[in-house]
Motif scaffolding. Structure first.
Motif, PDB file in Angstrom:
ATOM      1  N   ASP A  56      -2.725   4.545  14.345  1.00 50.46           N
ATOM      2  CA  ASP A  56      -3.959   4.878  12.663  1.00 50.46           C
ATOM      3  C   ASP A  56      -2.958   5.932  11.761  1.00 50.46           C
ATOM      4  OD1 ASP A  56      -5.754   5.308  10.852  1.00 50.46           O
ATOM      5  OD2 ASP A  56      -6.517   7.813  12.345  1.00 50.46           O
ATOM      6  N   TYR A  57      -3.546   5.976  11.051  1.00 44.80           N
ATOM      7  CA  TYR A  57      -2.102   6.921  10.236  1.00 44.80           C
ATOM      8  C   TYR A  57      -2.405   8.296   9.663  1.00 44.80           C
ATOM      9  CZ  TYR A  57      -0.041   9.155   6.003  1.00 44.80           C
ATOM     10  OH  TYR A  57       0.933   9.242   5.544  1.00 44.80           O
ATOM     11  N   GLN A  58      -4.049   8.085   9.357  1.00 43.13           N
ATOM     12  CA  GLN A  58      -4.386   9.763   9.521  1.00 43.13           C
ATOM     13  C   GLN A  58      -5.465  10.265  10.895  1.00 43.13           C
ATOM     14  OE1 GLN A  58      -4.161  10.875   6.232  1.00 43.13           O
ATOM     15  NE2 GLN A  58      -4.829  12.526   6.912  1.00 43.13           N
ATOM     16  N   MET A  59      -3.595  11.297  11.533  1.00 47.28           N
ATOM     17  CA  MET A  59      -4.735  11.874  12.478  1.00 47.28           C
ATOM     18  C   MET A  59      -4.312  12.823  12.746  1.00 47.28           C
ATOM     19  SD  MET A  59      -3.723   9.100  15.852  1.00 47.28           S
ATOM     20  CE  MET A  59      -1.802   8.913  15.485  1.00 47.28           C
ATOM     21  N   GLY A  64       0.563   9.541  12.246  1.00 44.60           N
ATOM     22  CA  GLY A  64       0.653   7.694  12.662  1.00 44.60           C
ATOM     23  C   GLY A  64       2.361   7.569  12.327  1.00 44.60           C
ATOM     24  N   SER A  65       3.141   7.692  10.771  1.00 45.75           N
ATOM     25  CA  SER A  65       4.474   7.770  10.385  1.00 45.75           C
ATOM     26  C   SER A  65       4.905   8.892  11.277  1.00 45.75           C
ATOM     27  CB  SER A  65       4.596   8.328   9.611  1.00 45.75           C
ATOM     28  OG  SER A  65       4.034   6.787   8.682  1.00 45.75           O
ATOM     29  N   GLN A  66       4.482   9.956  11.701  1.00 43.75           N
ATOM     30  CA  GLN A  66       5.565  10.967  12.443  1.00 43.75           C
ATOM     31  C   GLN A  66       5.568  10.590  14.416  1.00 43.75           C
ATOM     32  OE1 GLN A  66       2.672  14.448  11.377  1.00 43.75           O
ATOM     33  NE2 GLN A  66       4.491  15.387  10.420  1.00 43.75           N
ATOM     34  N   ILE A  80       6.378  -1.208  16.088  1.00 39.39           N
ATOM     35  CA  ILE A  80       4.956  -0.012  15.698  1.00 39.39           C
ATOM     36  C   ILE A  80       4.039  -0.778  14.870  1.00 39.39           C
ATOM     37  CG2 ILE A  80       4.460   1.674  14.835  1.00 39.39           C
ATOM     38  CD1 ILE A  80       6.977   2.960  16.536  1.00 39.39           C
ATOM     39  N   VAL A  81       2.655  -1.339  14.551  1.00 40.48           N
ATOM     40  CA  VAL A  81       2.263  -2.136  13.808  1.00 40.48           C
ATOM     41  C   VAL A  81       1.087  -0.052  12.963  1.00 40.48           C
ATOM     42  CG1 VAL A  81       0.679  -2.790  13.094  1.00 40.48           C
ATOM     43  CG2 VAL A  81       2.032  -3.971  14.155  1.00 40.48           C
ATOM     44  N   LEU A  82       1.708  -0.223  11.848  1.00 37.21           N
ATOM     45  CA  LEU A  82       0.431   1.428  11.554  1.00 37.21           C
ATOM     46  C   LEU A  82      -0.730   0.760  10.556  1.00 37.21           C
ATOM     47  CD1 LEU A  82       0.610   4.283  10.679  1.00 37.21           C
ATOM     48  CD2 LEU A  82       1.947   4.073   8.816  1.00 37.21           C
ATOM     49  N   LEU A  83      -1.951   1.190  10.553  1.00 28.69           N
ATOM     50  CA  LEU A  83      -3.281   1.193   9.749  1.00 28.69           C
ATOM     51  C   LEU A  83      -3.212   2.316   8.899  1.00 28.69           C
ATOM     52  CD1 LEU A  83      -5.256  -0.202  13.475  1.00 28.69           C
ATOM     53  CD2 LEU A  83      -3.571  -1.389  11.651  1.00 28.69           C
ATOM     54  N   SER A  84      -3.770   2.088   8.511  1.00 25.03           N
ATOM     55  CA  SER A  84      -4.397   2.595   7.164  1.00 25.03           C
ATOM     56  C   SER A  84      -5.028   3.050   6.322  1.00 25.03           C
ATOM     57  CB  SER A  84      -2.754   3.640   6.375  1.00 25.03           C
ATOM     58  OG  SER A  84      -3.151   2.719   5.206  1.00 25.03           O
ATOM     59  N   GLU A  93       6.982   6.898   4.217  1.00 23.31           N
ATOM     60  CA  GLU A  93       5.872   6.865   5.596  1.00 23.31           C
ATOM     61  C   GLU A  93       6.104   5.714   6.761  1.00 23.31           C
ATOM     62  OE1 GLU A  93       3.941   9.444   6.594  1.00 23.31           O
ATOM     63  OE2 GLU A  93       5.161  10.468   5.274  1.00 23.31           O
ATOM     64  N   LEU A  94       7.265   4.527   5.767  1.00 22.69           N
ATOM     65  CA  LEU A  94       6.624   3.052   7.132  1.00 22.69           C
ATOM     66  C   LEU A  94       8.078   3.211   7.707  1.00 22.69           C
ATOM     67  CD1 LEU A  94       4.921   1.509   4.201  1.00 22.69           C
ATOM     68  CD2 LEU A  94       4.847   2.082   6.070  1.00 22.69           C
TER      69      LEU A  94
END
Length: 136
Positions: A56-59, A64-66, A80-84, A93-94
């Motif tokens: 998840d991106y927003q945590m 999630g990027s970090q 790695i797959v990022l969900l936002s 961020e990608l």
């Protein structure tokens, strides 16, 4: 191709999202390992085996990027797959993400990309990764 042996490490601080998407992906043939906190996830990374990280991106604590950066430092070949909730994220961020899916993602697109990324081992090409912003 059978994904019964593909293990996904899914990190999302939203317990409801984690349960729902985790069970749907399990029904699609993925073995799921989950964590509800990015710091917990980072601590667990060296002790578990997984084929793909779904973040998840927003945590809290780390985005999630970090977390993607930290995972790539430990396991450079793990996709790695990022969900936002955002349709588009800034390219910064990608950088360490192989695919990004945002608002309006179709489950079939997510599953197909996860299968493609895990079946194209040993080396994942960043140029072949799907970007949500280009798939709409």
């Amino acid at each position: 191709m059978n994904n019964a042996m593909t293990t996904v490490f899914y990190v999302d601080d939203n317990a409801r999202s984690r349960r729902l998407l985790g069970s749907v992906l399990a029904e699609c043939g993925f073995e799921m390992i989950t964590a509800g906190d990015p710091i917990e996830a980072l601590c667990r990374c060296p002790t578990i085996c997984f084929d793909l990280a779904l973040l998840d991106y927003q945590m809290p604590s780390l985005t999630g990027s970090q977390l993607a950066l930290e995972i790539k430092l430990l396991m450079p070949d793990v996709p790695i797959v990022l969900l936002s909730g955002y349709a588009v994220l800034p390219p910064t961020e990608l950088v360490f993400v192989d695919a990004h899916f945002g608002h309006g993602t179709h489950l079939d697109d997510l599953v197909d990309t996860m299968r493609r990324l895990t079946n194209s081992k040993p080396k994942i090409s960043r140029t072949s990764a799907t970007s949500w912003s280009h798939s709409t």
